[in-house]
Design a protein around this motif. Structure first.
Motif, mmCIF file in Angstrom:
data_model
loop_
_atom_site.group_PDB
_atom_site.id
_atom_site.type_symbol
_atom_site.label_atom_id
_atom_site.label_comp_id
_atom_site.label_asym_id
_atom_site.label_seq_id
_atom_site.Cartn_x
_atom_site.Cartn_y
_atom_site.Cartn_z
ATOM 1 N N ILE A 125 0.993 -1.287 0.072
ATOM 2 C CA ILE A 125 -0.007 -0.030 0.056
ATOM 3 C C ILE A 125 0.875 1.193 0.017
ATOM 4 N N GLU A 126 0.621 2.203 -0.857
ATOM 5 C CA GLU A 126 1.063 3.428 -0.970
ATOM 6 C C GLU A 126 0.527 4.540 -1.177
ATOM 7 N N LEU A 127 0.874 5.753 -0.386
ATOM 8 C CA LEU A 127 0.035 6.934 -0.454
ATOM 9 C C LEU A 127 0.386 7.576 -1.567
ATOM 10 N N THR A 128 -0.694 8.264 -2.331
ATOM 11 C CA THR A 128 -0.375 9.090 -3.464
ATOM 12 C C THR A 128 -0.988 10.584 -3.379
ATOM 13 N N PHE A 129 -0.481 11.440 -4.151
ATOM 14 C CA PHE A 129 -1.253 12.608 -3.797
ATOM 15 C C PHE A 129 -1.032 13.412 -5.628
ATOM 16 N N PHE A 130 0.326 13.356 -6.002
ATOM 17 C CA PHE A 130 0.157 13.969 -7.481
ATOM 18 C C PHE A 130 -0.742 13.231 -8.321
ATOM 19 N N PRO A 131 -0.840 11.891 -8.564
ATOM 20 C CA PRO A 131 -1.329 11.323 -9.460
ATOM 21 C C PRO A 131 -3.192 11.555 -9.010
ATOM 22 N N ARG A 164 -6.405 15.513 -4.187
ATOM 23 C CA ARG A 164 -6.713 14.781 -3.046
ATOM 24 C C ARG A 164 -5.651 13.771 -2.966
ATOM 25 N N PHE A 165 -5.584 13.254 -1.677
ATOM 26 C CA PHE A 165 -4.648 12.263 -1.300
ATOM 27 C C PHE A 165 -5.500 10.836 -1.864
ATOM 28 N N GLY A 166 -4.568 9.944 -1.944
ATOM 29 C CA GLY A 166 -5.223 8.544 -2.453
ATOM 30 C C GLY A 166 -4.181 7.529 -1.758
ATOM 31 N N LEU A 192 -9.125 9.694 -1.244
ATOM 32 C CA LEU A 192 -9.996 9.937 0.117
ATOM 33 C C LEU A 192 -10.124 11.338 0.345
ATOM 34 N N ASN A 193 -11.090 11.864 1.207
ATOM 35 C CA ASN A 193 -11.006 13.062 1.739
ATOM 36 C C ASN A 193 -10.524 13.331 2.942
#
Length: 1011
Positions: free
Chosen positions: A77-83, A87-89, A119-120
């Motif tokens: 599992i990895e956090l994403t922001f730019f793609p 919002r964060f994903g 996600l919000n």
């Protein structure tokens, strides 16, 4: 408008304040850009160095599992922001969702390689609420199900049961609310199993999207589903497929009463649209739901119905149609373990028509009025009614009506059909697929009414069927359906017999017919006739009688390499229904002029066979046969046999796969025999299961060399099953030549054979008057207490034979020969010609006994190095023939040498081991001499013998050693007499003999039962 630099200067002079404000905005923009860049760097550092997948994967998995009813497992599992900006994903790799534990299913609910969740973060961090803006799954495999108690395995968020996770979690992190706004599935595969109705659905390569908007009272849902193929089937049933399906729905889920309101739903099948409205109310505590739904065809043009027909059956280009279609379906009632809703359906087509622009043919009237009321749970009787079905046009005239009552119970059918189809005219005037060939005419006029239980229970007296069916010069060839059928004539008629009971009767007449299916099964018949009638005796006993005849029936099955022919046959059969707990059964008698059946290179052919058979029903599709067959002649062949098996007039009884033979005569190659007894479980010859037999074998002549070839590797044969005489000639001329071979006995045979054979040939031996018992078990053949006569002797034998391969065999033997000519011993046991050649130097009869074991070569010869055993010989009044060695010995001992030298008595004990024969000290008397002889005879014909002279004209005992071979030997005189103490009556001297040798001689005589 175009500005020049001077103009800009003038404007700045006139509006200095405005320019200063612009400068302020410029500075603010620079600050914001700098802030955004710094934050981007911070976020990038955080995502790549602080919140790494290795650190957050176990934490996120734990938090998710503590807040849902199922379980999530994920590799990365990895956090994403730019793609997913702004919002964060979360991106999940190689994950799976397991169902709630109470669902009773251990299967995975969903497995995916890649999933993205947006996600919000504000509501997550500020309000502790999980708001999921979007979930996207790529190519997931989903297995959803409801078990037999109504528990779903897909309710991971508690939507049905309305349960929420516990407030206290191990991680200390629980959500106050979970909201899912959008779910997307791309190229998914779904298997849905309904344990309540036993209906299963499999969806291949579907795309699904659902958007959710939370309102004050519930949840608004918009769904869009598109799939290429859906398979529907009952447990264990054949699937039914629907292709090109799209479903678009607007739903509202009211949480207050757990009701799903279907505001509008568009279901399309090959671009034919159906509209559905209604509601579904959930009762999770009772594990039930209540459905109130209505579906109807949106566009009611008859053309829509035509377009549903696959193009390879009916072209739908350049087509003109008229008429309307009204198709409705309603579902109303409870759905659960003990309940299923009522289903009403209706189809109305009034005076529709169909024509093609480029063809002359036209269907002028297509009318259907059909309704159905179904209660799948049996709460009330179900029915299907066809008020009328009419198709009239070029080459086609069909009128049908009928109804089926009590559909799910003891269905009651009432059907009428009138039709006339001219395939020649239809094919010439409509755009039928160019690969399909059709001609001829079919005419039908049939009426029937009956109960299903009467049909399945064989109560044909209650079945009412009258009318006619006729085919004239019909030829239909559809390569795409792998079907070809033709017949010059097929006539079938059903009527009521004019008697006091007015029972049903009918007849069938088929001429020059052929049926080919899937390029595999091929049936042809010159003529088939049959007469049927229901014969009622008393009030309950009702049977179905059939008499039939056929000429030249041929059939083949390429997949099974099966081919057969029946030249001419006549027969009758009677079917007796089940009655008072007695199972149904069929009796039959058939006479077949000639028939043959071939599978690959195995075949059987029969001339003038008469069959009497009874079939008892053991299961819905299982009948057990019992009866007998008499025939004038039978021929059977298999490459495993090598020679044909022929049977003259005989009778064979059978029951299931067991047969009984009563003095049945067999000719097998050069052998002929009569068998009496039984063979059980014949299927074992193919399946490998045990086959048992107990048989009395009486034979005039048995060629054992040929019989052993049954288990060797004979040449391939090609035979013609159409001509029985040709079979006889071709196969008989190719019979094996009688060579010996080892053979492996199948492990599944359990045979006991009591034999009485006048003459048997084995190798070069010709044996007569053979009797004894042969047992075959676990790959071993044992001949027990066998008695026989050869040209040389009487023989009693016990023999055990087994082989793990066709290259080598094991042989255990006990052979007792009585009154055998000594110079013929080697013919009974050829190995003695090498190990005991001196027997050819004797003339006279002896008793010879032999016991041991050895390996047999591929040619059924004993491998001498493997021979181990014992032997003994007793002879009286025999003659030693003159020879070079004997002449030299006579000169040495100075006794009278004659052409024939008598020996009053000769007793010998021998052992076989390690490629040589050891003769233990033996006593013989020649002329005035008493000699004791012993020594070694080797396989290479060399020998080392010692002769002790115990009595002679010379008043002392001496010994002679003879070494060498028959062509080159040495005789040594005046040696010690080694055997002088073995043959004395004086106990004192006898004690000086080697007790080991005396005990060996005594043990050999005891084992061989020599007195």
């Amino acid at each position: 408008m175009i500005f020049f630099p001077y103009d800009i200067f003038v404007i700045w002079k006139q509006y200095p304040l405005q320019m200063k404000i612009s400068k302020t905005f410029k500075r603010a923009g620079i600050v914001l850009l700098t802030f955004f860049a710094v934050m981007s760097v911070i976020i990038a550092i955080a995502l790549n160095f602080i919140f790494t997948p290795e650190k957050i994967t176990p934490e996120v998995v734990q938090i998710i599992n503590e807040n849902i009813r199922g379980k999530v497992d994920c590799e990365r599992i990895e956090l994403t922001f730019f793609p997913s900006f702004p919002r964060f994903g979360i991106r999940l790799k190689n994950g799976a969702v397991l169902p709630p534990t109470h669902s009773g299913s251990g299967d995975t609910l969903a497995a995916f390689n890649d999933a993205q969740v947006i996600l919000n973060m504000y509501k997550l961090l500020a309000k502790n609420e999980l708001h999921i803006n979007n979930i996207r799954l790529n190519r997931p495999d989903i297995h959803a199900m409801v078990d037999s108690l109504g528990n779903p395995n897909w309710d991971v968020l508690g939507l049905v049961t309305d349960t929420i996770p516990a407030d206290t979690t191990e991680s200390g992190f629980s959500f106050k609310k979970i909201v899912l706004k959008n779910l997307e599935i791309q190229h998914g595969n779904l298997l849905y199993e309904d344990g309540l109705s036993k209906n299963n659905y499999q969806v291949h390569d579907f795309n699904f999207r659902v958007k959710a908007v939370k309102g004050d009272k519930g949840l608004f849902l918009n769904t869009h589903n598109k799939s290429d193929n859906i398979s529907m089937y009952k447990d264990g049933g054949k699937p039914y497929q629907i292709k090109n399906i799209t479903i678009i729905s607007t739903l509202f889920y009211d949480r207050s009463d757990r009701t799903i309101h279907i505001k509008e739903s568009d279901f399309s099948l090959n671009d034919i649209h159906f509209s559905t409205k209604g509601q579904i109310q959930l009762y999770p505590e009772q594990q039930e739901l209540s459905a109130d739904l209505e579906t109807r065809l949106v566009t009611n043009s008859f053309k829509n119905i035509v377009e549903l027909i696959p193009p390879h059956i009916l072209h739908n280009e350049k087509i003109d149609t008229e008429g309307k279609v009204d198709l409705r379906l309603t579902v109303n009632g409870l759905y659960g373990k003990d309940h299923q809703p009522r289903i009403d359906a209706s189809l109305h087509i009034d005076h529709a028509s169909l024509a093609y622009s480029d063809f002359r043919g036209k269907i002028e009237d297509i009318s259907v009025r059909a309704t159905s009321v179904l209660f799948p749970d049996g709460a009330a009787p179900s029915s299907v009614t066809i008020d009328h079905l009419r198709v009239n046009g070029t080459g086609v005239h069909i009128d049908a009506s009928g109804n089926i009552e009590h559909l799910f119970e003891n269905a009651v059918f009432d059907i009428a059909l009138k039709s006339n189809i001219d395939f020649t005219e239809f094919h010439a005037n409509f755009p039928v697929d160019e690969n399909i060939k059709a001609k001829g005419n079919i005419e039908a006029d049939l009426k029937t009414n009956f109960k299903l239980n009467d049909l399945t229970g064989n109560h044909y007296e209650n079945i009412n069927l009258v009318g006619n069916l006729q085919f004239d010069d019909v030829d239909i060839d559809s390569p795409k359906d792998s079907l070809w059928f033709r017949t010059r004539q097929l006539q079938t008629s059903f009527f009521r017999q004019k008697n006091e009971r007015s029972n049903m009767a009918g007849n069938v007449d088929i001429r020059d017919a052929r049926l080919v299916y899937k390029n595999d099964l091929d049936f042809t018949a010159e003529e088939i006739t049959a007469d049927l009638k229901v014969d009622q005796q008393g009030e309950k006993k009702v049977k179905l009688d059939m008499t039939m005849g056929l000429k030249t029936l041929r059939f083949t099955s390429k997949s099974d390499s099966l081919r057969g022919i029946v030249k001419k046959a006549n027969g009758e059969a009677r079917l007796f229904p089940e009655e008072e707990g007695k199972a149904a059964y069929i009796t039959s008698r058939f006479t077949i002029d000639s028939a043959a059946l071939r599978q690959k290179k195995d075949f059987v052919a029969i001339k003038q066979g008469n069959y009497v058979m009874r079939l008892d029903k053991k299961a819905p599709k299982k009948w057990a046969p019992k009866g007998h067959v008499n025939f004038h002649r039978l021929i059977a062949y298999s490459p495993k046999m090598g020679v044909p098996l022929k049977m003259p007039a005989s009778r064979i009884s059978f029951e299931n796969d067991n047969i009984t033979l009563d003095h049945a005569k067999f000719h097998f190659g050069n052998s002929d025999a009569t068998l009496t007894g039984n063979i059980q479980h014949l299927k074992g010859f193919k399946s490998g299961d045990p086959v048992t037999a107990t048989l009395e074998v009486d034979a005039d002549f048995i060629d054992a060399n040929q019989l052993m070839q049954v288990f060797s590797s004979p040449p391939d044969e090609v035979v013609d099953v159409d001509n029985m005489e040709k079979i006889d000639q071709e196969v008989a001329t190719d019979a094996l030549k009688g060579e010996k071979h080892t053979f492996k006995i199948p492990d599944n045979l359990r045979f006991t054979l009591n034999t009485n054979i006048n003459r048997l040939k084995f190798g070069d031996m010709d044996m007569r008057n053979i009797y004894g018992r042969a047992r075959i078990k676990e790959g071993t053949m044992k001949l027990e207490d066998f008695h026989l006569n050869t040209l040389a002797a009487q023989l009693q034998a016990d023999i055990s034979y087994s082989a793990k391969t066709n290259k080598e065999a094991d042989l255990d033997f006990r052979l007792y020969l009585s009154n055998i000519e000594m110079d013929q011993i080697h013919r009974v046991f050829p190995v003695l010609d090498s190990l005991f050649p001196m027997t050819r130097s004797f003339e006279g009869k002896a008793d010879f006994r032999l016991k041991g074991n050895a390996k047999l070569s591929e040619d059924m010869d004993i491998k001498i190095p493997t021979l181990k055993g014992i032997a003994a010989l007793k002879a009286h009044d025999i003659i030693v023939l003159d020879g070079p060695t004997f002449s030299d010995l006579a000169k040495t001992f100075m006794f009278k040498n004659k052409e024939k030298n008598p020996i009053k008595e000769l007793n010998m004990e021998m052992t076989f081991e390690e490629s040589h024969l050891e003769i233990l000290p033996a006593l013989l008397e020649i002329d005035r001499y008493q000699l004791a002889v012993g020594g070694i005879q080797n396989l290479d014909m060399s020998y080392d013998y010692h002769i002790s002279v115990l009595k002679s004209p010379v008043p002392f005992k001496t010994g002679v050693d003879v070494k060498g071979n028959f062509d080159d030997y040495d005789i040594s005189l005046l040696n010690k007499a080694k055997y002088k103490y073995y043959f004395t009556d004086k106990e004192r001297l006898l004690k000086k003999a080697d007790s080991l040798v005396i005990n060996r001689k005594s043990d050999i005589l005891h084992q061989l039962e020599f007195n």
